[in-house]
Design a protein around this motif. Structure first.
Motif, PDB file in Angstrom:
ATOM      1  N   LEU A   1      34.200  42.416  38.784  1.00 48.10           N
ATOM      2  CA  LEU A   1      35.530  42.273  39.370  1.00 48.10           C
ATOM      3  C   LEU A   1      35.875  40.791  39.266  1.00 48.10           C
ATOM      4  O   LEU A   1      35.271  39.950  39.928  1.00 48.10           O
ATOM      5  CB  LEU A   1      35.514  42.719  40.832  1.00 48.10           C
ATOM      6  N   GLU A   2      36.831  40.464  38.409  1.00 49.90           N
ATOM      7  CA  GLU A   2      37.146  39.072  38.115  1.00 49.90           C
ATOM      8  C   GLU A   2      38.345  38.624  38.953  1.00 49.90           C
ATOM      9  O   GLU A   2      39.418  39.229  38.883  1.00 49.90           O
ATOM     10  CB  GLU A   2      37.426  38.911  36.624  1.00 49.90           C
ATOM     11  N   VAL A   3      38.138  37.577  39.735  1.00 52.06           N
ATOM     12  CA  VAL A   3      39.130  37.132  40.714  1.00 52.06           C
ATOM     13  C   VAL A   3      39.702  35.782  40.273  1.00 52.06           C
ATOM     14  O   VAL A   3      38.941  34.868  39.931  1.00 52.06           O
ATOM     15  CB  VAL A   3      38.499  37.013  42.111  1.00 52.06           C
ATOM     16  N   ASN A   4      41.038  35.682  40.278  1.00 53.45           N
ATOM     17  CA  ASN A   4      41.725  34.515  39.733  1.00 53.45           C
ATOM     18  C   ASN A   4      42.846  34.033  40.644  1.00 53.45           C
ATOM     19  O   ASN A   4      43.347  34.777  41.496  1.00 53.45           O
ATOM     20  CB  ASN A   4      42.353  34.865  38.364  1.00 53.45           C
TER      21      ASN A   4
ATOM     22  N   ASN B   1      41.614  40.983  38.574  1.00 55.93           N
ATOM     23  CA  ASN B   1      42.205  41.474  37.333  1.00 55.93           C
ATOM     24  C   ASN B   1      42.439  42.980  37.341  1.00 55.93           C
ATOM     25  O   ASN B   1      43.395  43.466  36.729  1.00 55.93           O
ATOM     26  CB  ASN B   1      41.303  41.115  36.147  1.00 55.93           C
ATOM     27  N   ASN B   2      41.574  43.727  38.032  1.00 58.30           N
ATOM     28  CA  ASN B   2      41.756  45.172  38.041  1.00 58.30           C
ATOM     29  C   ASN B   2      43.042  45.545  38.766  1.00 58.30           C
ATOM     30  O   ASN B   2      43.819  46.391  38.310  1.00 58.30           O
ATOM     31  CB  ASN B   2      40.555  45.857  38.695  1.00 58.30           C
TER      32      ASN B   2
ATOM     33  N   GLN C   1      38.291  34.129  32.446  1.00 55.73           N
ATOM     34  CA  GLN C   1      38.550  35.466  32.995  1.00 55.73           C
ATOM     35  C   GLN C   1      39.982  35.908  32.704  1.00 55.73           C
ATOM     36  O   GLN C   1      40.529  36.773  33.386  1.00 55.73           O
ATOM     37  CB  GLN C   1      38.284  35.492  34.504  1.00 55.73           C
ATOM     38  N   ALA C   2      40.565  35.345  31.671  1.00 53.05           N
ATOM     39  CA  ALA C   2      41.972  35.610  31.382  1.00 53.05           C
ATOM     40  C   ALA C   2      42.213  37.049  30.951  1.00 53.05           C
ATOM     41  O   ALA C   2      41.441  37.618  30.177  1.00 53.05           O
ATOM     42  CB  ALA C   2      42.466  34.658  30.296  1.00 53.05           C
TER      43      ALA C   2
ATOM     44  N   ALA D   1      38.725  32.002  39.429  1.00 54.05           N
ATOM     45  CA  ALA D   1      38.210  31.570  40.731  1.00 54.05           C
ATOM     46  C   ALA D   1      36.735  31.929  40.887  1.00 54.05           C
ATOM     47  O   ALA D   1      35.892  31.067  41.095  1.00 54.05           O
ATOM     48  CB  ALA D   1      39.029  32.189  41.858  1.00 54.05           C
ATOM     49  N   PHE D   2      36.408  33.223  40.768  1.00 53.03           N
ATOM     50  CA  PHE D   2      35.007  33.665  40.868  1.00 53.03           C
ATOM     51  C   PHE D   2      34.933  35.128  40.450  1.00 53.03           C
ATOM     52  O   PHE D   2      35.943  35.837  40.464  1.00 53.03           O
ATOM     53  CB  PHE D   2      34.462  33.493  42.297  1.00 53.03           C
ATOM     54  N   PRO D   3      33.756  35.612  40.087  1.00 49.02           N
ATOM     55  CA  PRO D   3      33.571  37.041  39.849  1.00 49.02           C
ATOM     56  C   PRO D   3      32.750  37.685  40.967  1.00 49.02           C
ATOM     57  O   PRO D   3      31.986  37.006  41.661  1.00 49.02           O
ATOM     58  CB  PRO D   3      32.753  37.042  38.546  1.00 49.02           C
ATOM     59  N   TYR D   4      32.921  38.979  41.148  1.00 46.39           N
ATOM     60  CA  TYR D   4      31.952  39.805  41.852  1.00 46.39           C
ATOM     61  C   TYR D   4      31.268  40.654  40.782  1.00 46.39           C
ATOM     62  O   TYR D   4      31.909  41.490  40.134  1.00 46.39           O
ATOM     63  CB  TYR D   4      32.630  40.719  42.875  1.00 46.39           C
TER      64      TYR D   4
END
Length: 345
Positions: free
Chosen positions: A266-269, A93-94, A314-315, A121-124
């Motif tokens: 860090l949100e990953v999509n 997202n960043n 995480q939208a 998908a997943f976060p860090y």
């Protein structure tokens, strides 16, 4: 008056839907019956997630063709999506926010299109620890310290520095001595007392990243307590999420002196090109939702959805980040679509 980047991208998004897209052999025609997805993923854990989803699709769908394509990081994936080299990708997202606002790497070389949102998908998740004996107890104590926020070029580093460098934590950040070195060298530098504090990150409750597990095994560290200013900076930064996690649920191998960690994430999509067929995106949403256990068996880092609604957790908000029509249809059919989220024009 020149049009801004967001206006230009909205125009090009609409135009792209009616144009012939793609480098020869890379993209299909974009019709609703197009059932092929080529998914750009960076190397490492993100690629492992992509391969786990690919396996789930091959086992659970007779209709969708899914292939994983290695791409140079999240930023590189956004550039390649903009260049029509594949029709889906895994990004954070960043980087999406920076691309939309022409910030960071995109300040000098922007993109003409922002991909549609799809599903989480997943976060860090990230927090800070300090070596024992440094006297560092809270975030304010990092002023004047040698601080390691991961290797230059890492998205976790960029997100961390973006959070820290804004008010009200900018004054502390400005006094930090930010260390630049590879992750392979960082544990040794901590052991040699050249690094006073470092970020710890990974995907809760699954694992920490490699260099964190290494310094955890070699150096005694303790939690750097968050301040109200740090919480405010993290919560106000649009490119990151935040959470509080019980340390017993996601801890290092050692006691770091806290029951809970405050993290910026860090949100990953999964995201999709205009040219990704509605039916293909719908089918991928169905597979990762209905066969979430199969994906998790392949790579437990992928989100464990307790409900379909978790796919939206995480939208990004804002009209510049609409969801793909195929994803919207899937959420509507499952009664979880939130009308406050951005939908396609």
């Amino acid at each position: 008056m020149p049009e801004d980047g967001a206006t230009r991208r909205r125009f090009l998004r609409g135009a792209a839907a009616a144009s012939v897209l793609g480098i020869a052999g890379c993209l299909g025609g974009g019709g609703s019956d197009e059932m092929e997805l080529r998914v750009g993923t960076s190397a490492g854990g993100t690629q492992d997630v992509g391969l786990a989803v690919e396996r789930a699709v091959s086992e659970s769908s007779d209709e969708l063709s899914y292939s994983t394509v290695e791409s140079p990081g999240y930023i590189g994936t956004l550039y390649r999506l903009d260049q029509d080299q594949f029709n889906a990708g895994i990004v954070d997202n960043n980087s999406m926010s920076k691309a939309a606002e022409d910030r960071g790497d995109f300040a000098e070389e922007g993109v003409d299109s922002i991909p549609y949102q799809g599903f989480s998908a997943f976060p860090y998740s990230i927090y800070v620890v300090a070596r024992d004996g440094t006297g560092i107890e809270t975030f304010d104590d990092l002023a004047g310290a040698n601080v390691y926020p991961a290797e230059p070029g890492y998205s976790t580093r960029a997100t961390t520095l973006d959070v820290w460098s804004q008010d009200p934590t900018a004054d502390v950040f400005d006094e930090m001595n930010i260390m630049d070195m590879g992750v392979d060298d960082a544990p040794g530098a901590m052991e040699e007392e050249r690094i006073d504090a470092a970020i710890a990150y990974g995907t809760p409750p699954v694992r920490y990243t490699g260099f964190v597990t290494e310094y955890d095994a070699r150096v005694n560290v303790h939690y750097v307590e968050e301040t109200d200013a740090l919480v405010e900076s993290a919560e106000s930064y649009a490119g990151a999420g935040t959470s509080r996690i019980a340390y017993d649920d996601w801890g290092l191998e050692q006691d770091i002196g806290t029951d809970e960690v405050f993290t910026w994430n860090l949100e990953v999509n999964y995201v999709f090109h205009d040219d990704a067929g509605d039916d293909a995106v719908y089918e991928l949403c169905r597979v990762v939702d209905e066969h979430n256990d199969v994906v998790n068996e392949g790579e437990e880092q992928f989100n464990d959805y307790e409900s379909t609604e978790d796919m939206l957790n995480q939208a990004l908000e804002g009209e510049e980040f609409p969801f793909h029509p195929g994803a919207v249809e899937y959420y509507q059919d499952n009664d979880v679509w939130d009308d406050s989220l951005p939908s396609p024009e």
